[in-house]
Design a protein around this motif. Structure first.
Motif, PDB file in Angstrom:
ATOM      1  N   VAL A  83       1.655   5.252  -8.633  1.00  0.00           N
ATOM      2  CA  VAL A  83       2.838   4.418  -7.937  1.00  0.00           C
ATOM      3  C   VAL A  83       4.018   4.559  -8.692  1.00  0.00           C
ATOM      4  O   VAL A  83       3.728   4.189 -10.052  1.00  0.00           O
ATOM      5  CB  VAL A  83       2.370   2.971  -7.849  1.00  0.00           C
ATOM      6  CG1 VAL A  83       3.472   2.110  -7.333  1.00  0.00           C
ATOM      7  CG2 VAL A  83       1.365   2.909  -6.862  1.00  0.00           C
ATOM      8  N   PRO A 130       6.804   2.225  -3.121  1.00  0.00           N
ATOM      9  CA  PRO A 130       6.150   2.810  -2.396  1.00  0.00           C
ATOM     10  C   PRO A 130       6.959   3.547  -1.305  1.00  0.00           C
ATOM     11  O   PRO A 130       7.902   3.079  -0.785  1.00  0.00           O
ATOM     12  CB  PRO A 130       5.403   1.828  -1.681  1.00  0.00           C
ATOM     13  CG  PRO A 130       5.961   0.551  -1.574  1.00  0.00           C
ATOM     14  CD  PRO A 130       6.896   0.618  -2.949  1.00  0.00           C
ATOM     15  N   GLU A 189       1.213   5.018  -0.261  1.00  0.00           N
ATOM     16  CA  GLU A 189       1.704   4.320  -1.397  1.00  0.00           C
ATOM     17  C   GLU A 189       1.825   3.304  -1.546  1.00  0.00           C
ATOM     18  O   GLU A 189       1.663   2.167  -2.341  1.00  0.00           O
ATOM     19  CB  GLU A 189       3.028   5.020  -1.935  1.00  0.00           C
ATOM     20  CG  GLU A 189       2.762   6.464  -2.363  1.00  0.00           C
ATOM     21  CD  GLU A 189       4.096   6.989  -3.064  1.00  0.00           C
ATOM     22  OE1 GLU A 189       5.355   6.123  -2.960  1.00  0.00           O
ATOM     23  OE2 GLU A 189       4.136   8.253  -3.409  1.00  0.00           O
TER      24      GLU A 189
END
Length: 456
Positions: free
Chosen positions: A364, A383, A388
């Motif tokens: 991430v 994200p 994500e």
């Protein structure tokens, strides 16, 4: 939820037609805040005086209708989202500066006064109110108090809790009360003022605040230090805060943030392992010595470059990286997760290193920056797609666990609201949370004030 007819009658009798809205479009405008979460209220009310707030809360208590106090909605935790419907009370029309009293170093204001407007009014008098969140041009004093929102100057001058003398408010019972003093010292009973500040509208609705003012320094100098890596910068923070001269701002920016800011803001943003932005204020005859003291502490293993601005133009250039950060992040992820955690300053190196490891573990993108002088860092997870986002939420729990393991806590200035409520048992024992619930019951026995926030 549908509001009972008797309550509707009371609201219409208490508020002017343009201060009592049931219109769907207007309710939608007050259904969300900067957390991007939303839930529709059943009505939006715009009080202009304390007595109206008392009548409103008393009537809502009779019918067990939720009451959600709202400033300008700049908070990022969902603290003003009406999750159970009910009535949103917007204080934007209670925006009078009632009294400016430089002789006693205080100002009395209504909650809807904008932070930036108060600062402008104080400037000709040579004073300022130290809390200065990034949103100061458009956030309200009431919101600052509700969330204990601070900003860079907290490192030297303290948060709203340290800069508020007294409050007028309405409890969940509908009873109006005053707490605090008009003096800089006071030792008379429980400190309800500090208790209400940071309670996010769950204990009472603030209708007036007596603020502690500070004389504005006549000089300020800006320094920018770049480092080989984030660990070297974090260790420099600890050195700076361990010497006698306290900076009025000490901001940390990690390498990922610098790269983003440079992509957005251009070559004026340096590339480095990490960067510190430092400001020192004071009187002209003491400023040079203060700058030298802070510079000595900033130097050390891992320092790449240290610059001191000599002009306003140079100061603006040095701050370019920090100013480019927010728009740069939005270009990467419109769904960024913006958290502010805080640890003891000496544990900053461990926090920064641990966040790097969690970013790699969960794959991430994490940008870390913020008010390092208080150990208060903004951890921004960015994200870019659904996968994500899922990994980011898993990562977030581990970030909070790391912070607690370093003797830190969940928030330094954003508050808890809706977003961090489930993590409160990580930070506080069951016994402590139980005492907080008892306090909540004393102020708001029927639980109508901002339900679903703060306490798990």
């Amino acid at each position: 939820m549908t509001l009972p007819p008797a309550l509707l009658d009371t609201l219409r009798q208490t508020f002017a037609a343009d201060a009592c809205s049931f219109d769907e479009a207007e309710r939608l405008a007050y259904a969300y805040d900067n957390s991007r979460r939303h839930a529709m209220p059943d009505a939006v009310l715009f009080p202009t005086e304390h007595a109206q707030v008392e009548t409103l809360v008393q009537a809502c208590r009779v019918h067990r209708i939720p009451v959600i106090a709202r400033g300008r909605g700049t908070n990022t935790t969902g603290a003003t989202v009406p999750v159970d419907g009910g009535v949103v009370v917007s204080f934007e029309r209670m925006n009078r500066i009632i009294r400016l009293d430089p002789d006693n170093r205080l100002a009395i204001v209504e909650p809807g006064v904008l932070n930036g407007d108060l600062q402008q009014a104080l400037k000709p008098l040579g004073f300022f109110w130290p809390p200065d969140p990034t949103s100061s041009p458009w956030c309200s004093i009431g919101g600052n108090l509700a969330c204990n929102s601070a900003g860079p100057r907290t490192v030297k001058y303290g948060s709203p809790r340290e800069n508020t003398l007294g409050l007028r408010a309405v409890a969940g019972t509908g009873a109006g009360f005053r707490c605090g003093t008009y003096t800089s010292k006071g030792s008379t009973g429980y400190d309800l003022t500090r208790l209400l500040i940071g309670s996010e509208g769950t204990l009472a609705l603030i209708t007036e605040a007596t603020l502690k003012l500070t004389p504005k320094p006549t000089g300020i100098r800006t320094l920018r230090a770049t480092y080989r890596d984030v660990g070297a910068a974090a260790r420099a923070v600890a050195r700076i805060m361990a010497q006698p001269v306290t900076p009025c701002a000490l901001e940390f920016i990690d390498d990922v943030a610098l790269k983003l800011a440079r992509d957005y803001g251009g070559d004026g943003v340096p590339l480095a392992g990490a960067m510190l932005m430092i400001e020192v204020d004071g009187e002209p005859d003491t400023l040079a010595g203060a700058v030298e003291a802070v510079s000595r502490a900033a130097r050390g293993d891992g320092l790449d470059d240290l610059q001191v601005a000599q002009t306003a133009e140079e100061t603006q250039a040095l701050w370019s990286a920090r100013k480019a950060l927010s728009p740069a992040q939005r270009t990467i992820s419109p769904n960024k997760i913006n958290e502010d955690v805080v640890v003891p300053v000496s544990r900053l190196p461990e926090l920064v290193d641990g966040i790097k490891q969690l970013a790699a573990k969960h794959d991430v993108l994490i940008v870390t920056f913020g008010h390092a002088g208080n150990g208060n860092l903004h951890v921004n997870l960015l994200p870019r797609d659904d996968a994500e986002r899922e990994r980011s939420h898993a990562c977030l729990g581990e970030v909070f666990a790391l912070v607690i393991s370093l003797d830190g806590t969940l928030s330094g200035e954003h508050g808890i609201g809706l977003v961090k409520r489930e993590f409160m048992p990580l930070a506080l024992s069951a016994e402590t949370l139980g005492l907080m619930r008892n306090v909540k019951t004393a102020f708001d026995p029927d639980g109508i004030l901002n339900p679903g926030k703060l306490l798990p």
